[in-house]
Write an enzyme that holds these catalytic residues in place. Sequence first.
Site, short mmCIF file in Angstrom:
data_model
loop_
_atom_site.label_atom_id
_atom_site.label_comp_id
_atom_site.label_asym_id
_atom_site.label_seq_id
_atom_site.Cartn_x
_atom_site.Cartn_y
_atom_site.Cartn_z
N TRP A 178 0.87 -1.19 0.00
CA TRP A 178 0.00 0.00 0.00
C TRP A 178 0.90 1.23 0.00
O TRP A 178 1.87 1.28 0.75
CB TRP A 178 -0.92 0.05 1.23
CG TRP A 178 -1.66 1.35 1.25
CD1 TRP A 178 -2.73 1.68 0.47
CD2 TRP A 178 -1.34 2.52 2.02
NE1 TRP A 178 -3.09 2.99 0.72
CE2 TRP A 178 -2.26 3.52 1.65
CE3 TRP A 178 -0.35 2.83 2.96
CZ2 TRP A 178 -2.24 4.82 2.21
CZ3 TRP A 178 -0.32 4.10 3.52
CH2 TRP A 178 -1.26 5.07 3.14
N GLU A 219 -2.96 -2.91 -2.60
CA GLU A 219 -4.12 -2.35 -1.90
C GLU A 219 -4.46 -0.95 -2.43
O GLU A 219 -3.64 -0.05 -2.38
CB GLU A 219 -3.82 -2.27 -0.39
CG GLU A 219 -4.95 -1.65 0.42
CD GLU A 219 -4.62 -1.54 1.92
OE1 GLU A 219 -3.47 -1.86 2.31
OE2 GLU A 219 -5.51 -1.14 2.68
N ASP A 252 -9.68 -2.89 1.04
CA ASP A 252 -9.85 -2.39 2.41
C ASP A 252 -11.19 -1.68 2.41
O ASP A 252 -11.41 -0.76 1.61
CB ASP A 252 -8.68 -1.44 2.72
CG ASP A 252 -8.76 -0.82 4.12
OD1 ASP A 252 -9.85 -0.36 4.51
OD2 ASP A 252 -7.72 -0.76 4.80
N HIS A 255 -11.65 2.04 2.09
CA HIS A 255 -11.03 2.72 0.96
C HIS A 255 -11.94 2.94 -0.24
O HIS A 255 -11.47 3.00 -1.36
CB HIS A 255 -9.79 1.94 0.52
CG HIS A 255 -8.67 1.99 1.51
ND1 HIS A 255 -7.42 1.51 1.26
CD2 HIS A 255 -8.63 2.50 2.77
CE1 HIS A 255 -6.64 1.69 2.32
NE2 HIS A 255 -7.37 2.29 3.25
N ASP A 287 -12.18 6.90 5.82
CA ASP A 287 -11.30 5.79 6.18
C ASP A 287 -10.73 6.02 7.58
O ASP A 287 -9.54 6.25 7.75
CB ASP A 287 -10.18 5.70 5.14
CG ASP A 287 -9.17 4.60 5.43
OD1 ASP A 287 -9.58 3.55 5.94
OD2 ASP A 287 -7.98 4.80 5.15
N ASP A 319 -7.62 -4.29 9.78
CA ASP A 319 -6.81 -3.08 9.68
C ASP A 319 -7.54 -1.91 10.32
O ASP A 319 -8.41 -1.31 9.70
CB ASP A 319 -6.50 -2.77 8.20
CG ASP A 319 -5.63 -1.53 8.05
OD1 ASP A 319 -5.04 -1.09 9.06
OD2 ASP A 319 -5.53 -1.01 6.93
C1 RNT Z 1 -3.85 2.74 4.68
C2 RNT Z 1 -4.01 1.29 4.40
C3 RNT Z 1 -2.92 0.40 4.95
C4 RNT Z 1 -2.50 0.76 6.34
C5 RNT Z 1 -1.57 -0.25 6.96
C6 RNT Z 1 -0.94 0.28 8.20
O1 RNT Z 1 -4.93 3.48 4.33
O2 RNT Z 1 -5.25 0.85 4.86
O3 RNT Z 1 -3.33 -0.91 4.86
O4 RNT Z 1 -3.59 0.94 7.18
O5 RNT Z 1 -0.66 -0.67 6.04
ZN ZN Z 2 -5.62 -1.25 4.77
#
Ligand code: RNT
Ligand code: ZN
Length: 412
Positions: A178, A219, A252, A255, A287, A319
């Site tokens: 990410w 991600e 995620d 996101h 987020d 997360d």
């Molecule tokens: C950030 C992403 C990522 C982080 C972690 C710490 O918006 O969600 O996954 O939260 O890598």
């Molecule tokens: Zn994440």
Amino acid sequence: MYNYAKDIYSKLGIDTEKAIDTLSKVKISMHCWQGDDIGGFETVAGGVDGGLAVTGNYPGKATNPEQLMADIDVALKLIPGNHKINLHAIYAITDENVSREKLEPKHFEKWVEFAKKRGLGLDMNPTLFGHKLAADGLTLSHPKKEIRDFWIEHCKACRKIAEYFGRETGQPSLCNIWIPDGYKETPADRLGPRLRLKESLDEIYSEKLDSRYIIDSVESKVFAIGVESYTVGSHEFYMNYAAKSGVCCLLDNGHFHPTEVVSDKIPSMLAFADKIALHVTRGVRWDSDHVVIFDDELKEIAKEIVRCDALNKVLIGLDFFDASINRVAAWVIGMRNMEKALLFALLQPNNILKDYQNNGDFTSMLALSEEMKSYPFTIVWDEYCKRMNVPERDVWLDTIRKYEQEVLVNRR
Ligand code: RNT
Ligand code: ZN
């Protein structure tokens, strides 16, 4: 009580024993970064940033590997099942400060030892934030080649560490990339940064590693604080990248736009990919990475995983980072809720509901799925906790309170 629940469910053809057995085999990746507000152990840490905001100042944050591991141990005793721990590059355990592009498996030996002793799996994330070379919020898409190259090297190093995790623990390790890259203002060039990101990723993945040990993922994100107008690694970008290159997409659920739901994306992705990864979180308006609660979308996500027969295809990780409540409790709440949601999904009459849908009987579909909400699933959950030797119901909080008084309050 359990026999009563078993009986009621069996009338709909649902086997509670099978549900319990299936759930006990599901592994959820517990993110280490809830324990210390994504602080990590680098001695010259640059702070979190990258659009990530950890708020709160609850006492007792872990400040070194021993404390973080001890906290994880307390949490794991209260969470049913056998899981994985999700690490970030900044959690390397080293004597001196090792530059991120020079990290090696040996810097994670202590984590491997920790995991092996407990039969846990390990996942990995390169850390592309909280660093002087990410100070302008650009990494793999940076216009300057030297900066891109630094982060490419870092990602390559992390992939080798993930492969090592997989080999050592006997469970494949997810290596998730990410990046925070984006712009506050409407950019003058939207394609350029994405082409640079694509090139960087191609370079990172050019090295073929053993797929028995490592699973690569990317991600996406829609926006973050400070990068409101443009995110280089958007969902469309990564979905296409993943489809072409064979890495897997990580979704995620914080996101996406608030009315978009990851539950609906899971079957869309599974129509094309044999694996997808999730970061399960709770966005509140944005987020915000609130602790995962047992809400409708969590249940819907779990239902899709179960209905798509995809417990082996969807890699579930959590997360979130909440520093306003007891951090160990935050883990336990989130992990127990994820499992609870999966159990709830495993106890749905999915075949009957599907038939109703296919026969156009939406009245019965709605009526039954609503009635299922008041079926005695909590009794099955209690039985599951009992069999897995973890406290039933809210009793687990006593352990946390005791640990807080004996250990956490003494931390400075
Ligand atoms: C950030 C992403 C990522 C982080 C972690 C710490 O918006 O969600 O996954 O939260 O890598
Ligand atoms: Zn994440």
